[in-house]
Design a protein around this motif. Sequence first.
Motif, PDB file in Angstrom:
ATOM      1  N   MET A   1       0.321 -59.292  88.835  1.00 35.33           N
ATOM      2  CA  MET A   1      -0.176 -60.885  88.855  1.00 35.33           C
ATOM      3  C   MET A   1       0.935 -61.662  88.772  1.00 35.33           C
ATOM      4  N   THR A   2       1.142 -62.359  89.756  1.00 36.10           N
ATOM      5  CA  THR A   2       2.339 -63.425  89.968  1.00 36.10           C
ATOM      6  C   THR A   2       2.273 -64.542  88.876  1.00 36.10           C
ATOM      7  N   ALA A   3       3.364 -64.978  88.633  1.00 34.11           N
ATOM      8  CA  ALA A   3       3.318 -66.127  87.694  1.00 34.11           C
ATOM      9  C   ALA A   3       2.460 -67.522  87.877  1.00 34.11           C
ATOM     10  N   LEU A   4       1.893 -67.744  86.827  1.00 30.40           N
ATOM     11  CA  LEU A   4       0.808 -69.050  87.170  1.00 30.40           C
ATOM     12  C   LEU A   4       1.485 -70.155  86.476  1.00 30.40           C
ATOM     13  N   LEU A   5       1.121 -71.398  87.224  1.00 31.55           N
ATOM     14  CA  LEU A   5       1.720 -72.680  86.654  1.00 31.55           C
ATOM     15  C   LEU A   5       0.544 -73.588  85.871  1.00 31.55           C
ATOM     16  N   SER A   6       0.975 -73.973  84.870  1.00 31.34           N
ATOM     17  CA  SER A   6       0.174 -74.880  84.088  1.00 31.34           C
ATOM     18  C   SER A   6       0.835 -76.450  83.336  1.00 31.34           C
ATOM     19  N   LEU A   7       0.200 -77.157  82.996  1.00 28.01           N
ATOM     20  CA  LEU A   7       0.944 -78.550  82.331  1.00 28.01           C
ATOM     21  C   LEU A   7       0.437 -78.588  80.883  1.00 28.01           C
ATOM     22  N   GLU A   8       1.095 -79.238  80.245  1.00 31.38           N
ATOM     23  CA  GLU A   8       0.727 -79.612  78.852  1.00 31.38           C
ATOM     24  C   GLU A   8       0.183 -80.928  78.990  1.00 31.38           C
ATOM     25  N   GLY A   9      -0.687 -81.304  78.106  1.00 29.99           N
ATOM     26  CA  GLY A   9      -1.491 -82.283  78.228  1.00 29.99           C
ATOM     27  C   GLY A   9      -0.385 -83.685  77.629  1.00 29.99           C
ATOM     28  N   LYS A  10      -1.092 -84.695  78.259  1.00 30.12           N
ATOM     29  CA  LYS A  10      -0.091 -85.861  77.935  1.00 30.12           C
ATOM     30  C   LYS A  10       0.046 -86.209  76.564  1.00 30.12           C
ATOM     31  N   LYS A  11       1.238 -86.716  76.120  1.00 34.32           N
ATOM     32  CA  LYS A  11       1.664 -86.949  74.706  1.00 34.32           C
ATOM     33  C   LYS A  11       1.205 -88.350  74.401  1.00 34.32           C
ATOM     34  N   THR A  12       0.938 -88.745  73.445  1.00 37.94           N
ATOM     35  CA  THR A  12       0.576 -90.237  72.983  1.00 37.94           C
ATOM     36  C   THR A  12       1.251 -90.766  71.662  1.00 37.94           C
ATOM     37  N   ASP A  13       1.347 -91.928  71.500  1.00 39.81           N
ATOM     38  CA  ASP A  13       1.573 -92.647  70.336  1.00 39.81           C
ATOM     39  C   ASP A  13       0.468 -92.580  69.252  1.00 39.81           C
ATOM     40  N   PRO A  14       0.733 -92.584  68.077  1.00 40.58           N
ATOM     41  CA  PRO A  14      -0.475 -92.853  67.201  1.00 40.58           C
ATOM     42  C   PRO A  14      -1.189 -93.969  67.242  1.00 40.58           C
ATOM     43  N   ALA A  15      -2.557 -94.227  67.439  1.00 38.02           N
ATOM     44  CA  ALA A  15      -3.226 -95.600  67.399  1.00 38.02           C
ATOM     45  C   ALA A  15      -4.378 -95.381  66.711  1.00 38.02           C
ATOM     46  N   GLY A  16      -4.819 -96.395  66.129  1.00 38.41           N
ATOM     47  CA  GLY A  16      -6.140 -96.451  65.179  1.00 38.41           C
ATOM     48  C   GLY A  16      -7.274 -97.397  65.486  1.00 38.41           C
ATOM     49  N   TRP A  17      -8.401 -96.940  65.926  1.00 37.22           N
ATOM     50  CA  TRP A  17      -9.734 -97.789  66.367  1.00 37.22           C
ATOM     51  C   TRP A  17      -9.893 -98.619  65.140  1.00 37.22           C
ATOM     52  N   THR A  18     -10.221 -98.424  63.947  1.00 39.93           N
ATOM     53  CA  THR A  18     -10.724 -98.922  63.059  1.00 39.93           C
ATOM     54  C   THR A  18     -10.527-100.395  62.807  1.00 39.93           C
ATOM     55  N   PRO A  19      -9.500-100.825  62.689  1.00 38.80           N
ATOM     56  CA  PRO A  19      -9.199-102.362  62.354  1.00 38.80           C
ATOM     57  C   PRO A  19      -9.551-103.325  63.474  1.00 38.80           C
ATOM     58  N   PHE A  20      -9.513-102.610  64.837  1.00 36.64           N
ATOM     59  CA  PHE A  20      -9.928-103.391  66.328  1.00 36.64           C
ATOM     60  C   PHE A  20     -11.252-103.255  66.282  1.00 36.64           C
ATOM     61  N   ILE A  21     -11.951-102.226  66.011  1.00 39.53           N
ATOM     62  CA  ILE A  21     -13.318-102.310  66.096  1.00 39.53           C
ATOM     63  C   ILE A  21     -14.181-103.341  65.094  1.00 39.53           C
ATOM     64  N   LYS A  22     -13.659-103.209  63.808  1.00 38.48           N
ATOM     65  CA  LYS A  22     -14.162-103.768  62.762  1.00 38.48           C
ATOM     66  C   LYS A  22     -13.963-105.356  63.080  1.00 38.48           C
TER      67      LYS A  22
END
Length: 738
Positions: free
Chosen positions: A1-22
Amino acid sequence: MTALLSLEGKKTDPAGWTPFIKQYIAESYAESPDQYSDECAILDQLRSQSVNIPSHPNVLARLQQYYAQLAQLMTKFPLDIGIQFSWYPIAGTGAPSVGHKNGYYEKACVLFSIASMFSELACSESKDSPEGARQSCLYFQNAAGCYQHLRDVVIHEIRVPPPADMSHKSLTLLSTLMLAQAQECSWRKALLENVRHGAIARLAIKLSEFYLTLADILTDDGIASLFPSSWALQVRTKAHYFEAIAHHRKGIECEQNGKFGEQITRLQLSDAALKLVQQDINGSQSFWGSTATISDALLRDVHDLQEMIAEQLASAIRDNDSIYMDIVPQASQVALIPGFEIVKPLVPIIVSEPFNELDLAGDDPKKLKPLFTKLVPFAVHQAISVYVDRKDLLLKMDILKKIKELDEECNSTLQDLGLPSSLEALVQPTGLPDSILLKAEEIQHEGGCQALYNMFDNVEMLSTKNAALIDEAVNELGKEHDEDERLRRRFRLEWIRPTSISLTAQLLEKGDQLSQTLENARNADKIVREKLKNWSKLIDLLSLPEKIIEQSIPSGTIDETQGGVGDDIIQRLQSLVDECYANIRDRQRIADEAQSMSEQDDISPLILKRASELSDRSSTVKIETSQFDPLFTTELGKYNELLKQVKKHSQEQWVLLNKIKDANNDFTTKRKGSGEISRREKALQNLEQAYLKFKEIRTNLVEGIKFHSQFSKALMKYRNICVDFVVARQLEAEELTR
């Protein structure tokens, strides 16, 4: 089987929904944000447990759940509620993040990560078994579908220019790459299952076409710069490699079919394709200084195929020259191998139709429970309120009120006719009639007069608390007024703020209105108390043991049993009275069923779904309450059967009561009464009336408790407004004094 290509998921900075939703709920909804604390915590946890995490099927499931929650979340909140979502491009470490205060941007980046995780899971599957190759193929098709759905649907929602790695060309490249690798897994599965050489050739030539398309896209320097530098060389190498495989397998088929000349041509075409591969490899060595940009697995596959082709081509030429003497056609003369595309983009249902996968109706335990289901946009809030009002009106006026009127008409008619007491006094001149026994048992079960007095004490307690709330609010305003006047006298012209009386006029007027409402309720409570006082002795009598009740009722004599009335008249009248009471019981069943149906009748999920359809999940589309009228009509139709039953009772009761009146006339005309029978009849009628009064008083007290409990909420709100006003004025006074 020839080598297959993949991508890692995008990285993100921490973010909290709670204070903004409230904060948004507090500012935009007439609800306390604290009641949504648990759901906010679940959303934050879902984000933290699904992003920046190594690929795994469980992580993928959480990531898809987070995506589905985001999809329905954006129907309740605008795209910008103040939270900044920062995601890093796939170019690698060191590149700056791209951030937007945009929930749809978060949704798009999450979907990119879902697609990438599918690609990683596909690469991690073993390709040494048909099942492993099949699962890998499925993962790659899911990845292709997600990238394609992101490109064609989700990117258009974010309303800001997408980052370069999520441009139309970039997502087209990724979708095509995943589809090519899915085809490669299908080709591998065909090898493992010993599929015919011709079919393998068709799969391989389509693979070559896929990789040629990718190589063409990667000639764009802007696109190529976004991905690892080895990708361009690897897809070009694979394009030639699978072309070689296709001609090789077609050549084997030609040999099996006796086409020895065409076999040689096919092997020559395969060899020519492999020479192009070698040129690419040599070019990469001179440019990069090594072959590190092509995987070792692919190099080994190319080398092994080259040796096989060289050996088979020499053997085929030798055999044809000495044995078969078949004409060897030119390369342009052999037929093209038709490609066989066996794969297609597959979008997971939870991605393409997240609303169908969420348990919006609350009746499917297998589906994902959506967050913030009770939080609805204001327009939807209004629609729900309108439906509740219409439902309550139908319930109270067309069902419960009508049932109450029918029952009252029935009881009043029987009472006026002295039924069933006059009938029971004659038919059963001694002992307690069953109807009285049942009524006594019901009163005893409900707690008798003591229960009514306890309920009345509860009413008075609530009433006193409500009066205290009004007094507290008005007294606070009075104290503030006195303090303001004191300071005004002290500072005279320097005291420049508005007078208290000019600011509290509306509050004081509201207080007067609330006081009048409470006074009216207290007057109604007094009437109920007087009613209880007047009937308590007879109600207490029904609460006593059967023998004592029996002793309180005069008895007739056995020879007066029928008093001259024929059995047929007695039976007919008894049957009609029994039917009347049976109807009352049936109407109680209808009332209970209507109440239960109303309590369980939550139209919120359906209105939310309809609102989503009307707005096409866009927060800018204006929704009017009138747009929900067809839904209201459909949902209120659930009560049509109960309405029909009430109407039937209404139509039949008039006939029934007239029959009872006629039968009672015959009964009273022929009855020969005596003093004992008359006194017994009167006593039984008093007990009947006491039972009805017990039920009436209890209903009054239940309504009173309900009123005072609900009224206290309005009074507490009024008290808090007054106290907040006073505190604000005190702080203002302190500042002005300084």
